[in-house]
Design an enzyme around this catalytic site. Structure first.
Site, short mmCIF file in Angstrom:
data_model
loop_
_atom_site.label_atom_id
_atom_site.label_comp_id
_atom_site.label_asym_id
_atom_site.label_seq_id
_atom_site.Cartn_x
_atom_site.Cartn_y
_atom_site.Cartn_z
N LYS A 1 1.31 9.32 3.15
CA LYS A 1 2.28 9.56 2.07
C LYS A 1 1.98 10.84 1.32
CE LYS A 1 3.07 4.75 1.50
NZ LYS A 1 2.79 3.55 0.76
N ASP B 1 12.49 0.04 -1.42
CA ASP B 1 12.80 0.88 -0.26
C ASP B 1 14.24 0.67 0.21
OD1 ASP B 1 10.31 2.02 -0.22
OD2 ASP B 1 9.45 0.41 0.99
N LYS C 1 4.98 13.41 1.30
CA LYS C 1 5.69 13.60 0.03
C LYS C 1 5.22 14.86 -0.70
CE LYS C 1 6.32 8.62 -0.17
NZ LYS C 1 7.01 7.55 -0.87
N ASN D 1 10.65 -6.62 -7.56
CA ASN D 1 9.26 -6.72 -7.10
C ASN D 1 8.35 -7.11 -8.26
OD1 ASN D 1 8.25 -4.18 -8.36
ND2 ASN D 1 9.80 -3.29 -7.01
O1 C5P Z 1 6.49 5.16 0.55
P1 C5P Z 1 5.99 4.31 -0.56
O2 C5P Z 1 7.07 3.54 -1.27
O3 C5P Z 1 4.87 3.39 -0.26
O4 C5P Z 1 5.39 5.41 -1.58
C1 C5P Z 1 4.93 5.09 -2.85
C2 C5P Z 1 5.11 6.23 -3.78
O5 C5P Z 1 6.41 6.83 -3.62
C3 C5P Z 1 5.06 5.78 -5.20
O6 C5P Z 1 4.53 6.82 -5.98
C4 C5P Z 1 6.53 5.48 -5.52
O7 C5P Z 1 6.78 5.58 -6.91
C5 C5P Z 1 7.24 6.57 -4.73
N1 C5P Z 1 8.56 6.15 -4.18
C6 C5P Z 1 9.70 6.84 -4.52
N2 C5P Z 1 10.91 6.50 -4.01
C7 C5P Z 1 11.01 5.49 -3.14
C8 C5P Z 1 9.85 4.78 -2.75
C9 C5P Z 1 8.65 5.13 -3.30
O8 C5P Z 1 9.63 7.78 -5.33
N3 C5P Z 1 12.18 5.16 -2.66
#
Ligand code: C5P
Length: 408
Positions: free
Chosen positions: A335, A277, A339, A208
């Site tokens: 989120k 992801d 989280k 990315n």
């Molecule tokens: O769900 P999303 O990827 O948008 O969430 C972003 C946050 O979650 C960021 O802080 C990213 O570093 C973390 N993240 C993670 N593991 C993943 C995807 C995102 O820790 N697989």
């Protein structure tokens, strides 16, 4: 950085004591909780009442003035303070402090205090340059006290030379600097940065646009705030900052392992990495050769590292990022809850001057409970400082109280 800090000012008997009234006033206006102790000589120059009105707190002069509290005053004052400023500091004070003499409330409190002390000497040039004064300053410096160099200019005694108390605004700036360097001392902060690299074959990968800048700036801000820092980075061209533990990772799986390894020992995790992801289910062992017209890659979901930390979290502060292209606040808030974060930094990566590969960002911080702080466009270094300030506030929120009655 000064907001909500407990600052104790010790005023000794110099003519420049009047300038310290402005110092107290500025600190108070910046949100600090200010208390003042004075030597009896200092009260010849400024009335304790002046400091009392400015700070809204009782001023302490006498060691034995209040029979009911005398035995705790110096300890309570020392316990209260995050830092002590001695201004103006006379030659007499420097001599006593250098030799551990505790013959009044102010010098006794200094002996009972084990955190940052900033001393602003102010006196006649010859007194300042006297080898005795200079030797005393050396002793104090060698014990970790910070000395603010006196300014040069007209002195009250009629001559012009070195010995003036620096201007209040400069004294306040020196205090601010002390807090910048100490708000996270003794704390361990884990920061992730950059983008993960998910192999397709030994040559290609899914990646990315993350540059790693935001996370690297956060790591640097945490270092300047005095923290021990672990920076776990995915792909980034940036040179790792010095004086921290740098862990290079590639895939989300590798990053997860590295983060989990240190998670138990850290006080906060700031997850700014752009973690993929999905990853390729079966990366090819050899370079995929060009043949068919179409090529299908099967992707499987990566572990959500931050979500896992949210479940494991004990007392750690957890900060996430939400890089979005639409419905920013709504997605970020989702989120934040999912989280189990303390706050989330959200930004629209399509906005000009925000997001990937630029040195600025336009972000909002969203807190549990819905409070939103919107920041204007600023450098990633500035945003990193704001994030670190808030992490420090969360980690230091159990403020000491002042166990004395102000009316006494
Ligand atoms: O769900 P999303 O990827 O948008 O969430 C972003 C946050 O979650 C960021 O802080 C990213 O570093 C973390 N993240 C993670 N593991 C993943 C995807 C995102 O820790 N697989």
């Amino acid at each position: 950085m000064i907001d909500k800090k407990n600052i104790l000012i010790g005023v000794t008997g110099g003519i420049a004591a009047y300038k310290v009234v402005e110092v107290a006033s500025r600190l108070k206006k910046s949100g600090a909780n200010v208390r003042v102790m004075m030597t009896s000589a200092a009260t010849e120059f400024v009335s304790p009442r002046t400091f009392q009105e400015i700070t809204g707190n009782a001023v302490f002069v006498e060691m034995f003035g209040d029979a009911a509290h005398f035995h705790v005053a110096h300890i309570a004052l020392a316990d209260f303070a995050d830092m002590v400023l001695i201004a103006p500091a006379t030659a007499n004070f420097l001599a006593k402090a250098a030799h551990g003499i505790a013959d009044d409330l102010l010098t006794t409190t200094i002996l009972a205090f084990d955190r940052e002390i900033l001393i602003a000497p102010s006196m006649n040039t010859k007194m300042f340059e006297n080898p005795a004064t200079q030797a005393n300053l050396e002793i104090l410096k060698s014990r970790g006290m910070k000395i603010l160099e006196p300014a040069t200019g007209n002195l009250a005694c009629g001559i012009s030379g070195k010995g003036r108390l620096p201007e209040p605004v400069d004294i306040c700036a020196a205090i601010e600097k002390i807090f910048t360097g100490t708000v996270l001392s003794g704390k361990k902060i884990l920061v992730t940065a950059g983008g993960t690299v998910e192999a397709i074959d030994p040559v290609r990968y899914i990646g990315n646009r993350s540059s790693g800048r935001m996370g690297f700036e956060i790591a640097k801000a945490a270092l300047s705030a005095g923290a021990e820092v672990i920076l776990i980075s995915g792909k980034s061209e940036l040179a790792p900052p010095k004086n921290l533990k740098f862990v290079k990772t590639e895939s989300a799986i590798e990053m997860r392992e590295a983060v989990l390894k240190d998670f138990d020992s850290v006080d906060a995790v700031i997850m700014s990495a752009a973690v993929a992801d999905y990853r390729v289910k079966n990366p090819a062992a050899q370079k995929i050769k060009k043949s068919a017209e179409t090529l299908t890659l099967e992707l499987v979901k990566n572990p959500d590292i931050l979500k896992e930390l949210g479940n494991l979290k004990k007392s750690q502060v957890l900060v996430g990022f939400a890089a979005e292209t639409q419905n920013i606040l709504e997605y970020a808030n989702k989120k934040l809850v999912e989280k189990n974060l303390d706050f989330i930094v959200a930004n629209d990566v399509t906005a000009e001057g925000a997001g990937f590969n630029v040195s600025t960002n336009i972000a909002s911080i969203i807190w549990r409970g819905g409070e939103v702080e919107n920041f204007p466009k600023m450098s990633k270094a500035e945003l990193a400082e704001k994030i670190i300030e808030r992490v420090a506030d969360l980690l230091n929120k159990d403020k000491k109280f002042f166990p004395m009655n102000d009316n006494q």
